[in-house]
Design a protein around this motif. Structure first.
Motif, short mmCIF file in Angstrom:
data_model
loop_
_atom_site.label_atom_id
_atom_site.label_comp_id
_atom_site.label_asym_id
_atom_site.label_seq_id
_atom_site.Cartn_x
_atom_site.Cartn_y
_atom_site.Cartn_z
N GLU A 56 38.58 43.57 43.79
CA GLU A 56 39.22 42.93 44.93
C GLU A 56 39.13 43.83 46.16
OE1 GLU A 56 43.18 41.72 43.98
OE2 GLU A 56 42.56 40.72 42.14
N ASN A 57 39.14 43.20 47.34
CA ASN A 57 39.12 43.93 48.61
C ASN A 57 37.89 44.83 48.75
OD1 ASN A 57 41.64 42.77 49.33
ND2 ASN A 57 42.67 44.35 48.13
N VAL A 58 36.75 44.36 48.22
CA VAL A 58 35.51 45.11 48.32
C VAL A 58 34.49 44.20 49.01
CG1 VAL A 58 33.65 46.19 46.99
CG2 VAL A 58 36.01 46.43 46.24
N ASP A 59 33.93 44.67 50.12
CA ASP A 59 32.95 43.86 50.83
C ASP A 59 31.55 44.07 50.25
OD1 ASP A 59 31.79 46.17 52.01
OD2 ASP A 59 33.06 46.01 53.78
N GLN A 90 30.14 47.64 50.34
CA GLN A 90 30.76 48.50 49.35
C GLN A 90 30.23 48.20 47.95
OE1 GLN A 90 34.74 47.37 50.58
NE2 GLN A 90 35.21 49.48 51.15
N ARG A 91 29.98 46.93 47.66
CA ARG A 91 29.41 46.56 46.36
C ARG A 91 28.03 47.20 46.17
NH1 ARG A 91 32.86 42.83 44.30
NH2 ARG A 91 33.65 41.24 45.68
#
Length: 113
Positions: free
Chosen positions: A56-59, A62-63
């Motif tokens: 969660e809360n990963v754009d 960032q992935r």
């Protein structure tokens, strides 16, 4: 230079074989060269992918960095969240290659039999 290195400054074939033993037959170990930089990586499995998607809360950027952290075996200890200051597209390009080698591709063939 060590003549056993698979590329200048890189790991030896002995290290590659150790990774192959560590990760087993379900993983592929491969070399990626982007411009003058070499990387040794492995594919990711379905379980790792599901964990990545569940974060969660990963754009998206960032992935890509997390994929690189997970799958890049060499160079060691790369700070993927800060490497973008040097070559911004590197994590994106590497993660795309890793995902393709992991079977996440739109290129396939269906043959009617």
């Amino acid at each position: 230079e060590n003549p056993e290195e698979i590329f200048p400054g890189g790991p030896t074939m002995q290290q590659i074989n150790a990774w192959k033993k560590q990760y087993g037959n379900k993983y592929t170990i491969f070399v990626i060269k982007i411009e003058d930089m070499y990387f040794v990586a492995r594919n990711i499995n379905r379980y790792e992918y599901k964990q990545l998607v569940a974060l969660e809360n990963v754009d998206a950027l960032q992935r890509e960095e997390i994929i690189c952290e997970t799958a890049i075996l060499f160079p060691y200890n790369v700070a993927w969240n800060t490497i973008a200051t040097d070559k911004a597209g590197l994590p994106s390009t590497l993660s795309e290659i890793i995902m393709t080698k992991s079977g996440f591709t739109k290129e396939y063939m269906i043959q009617v039999i």
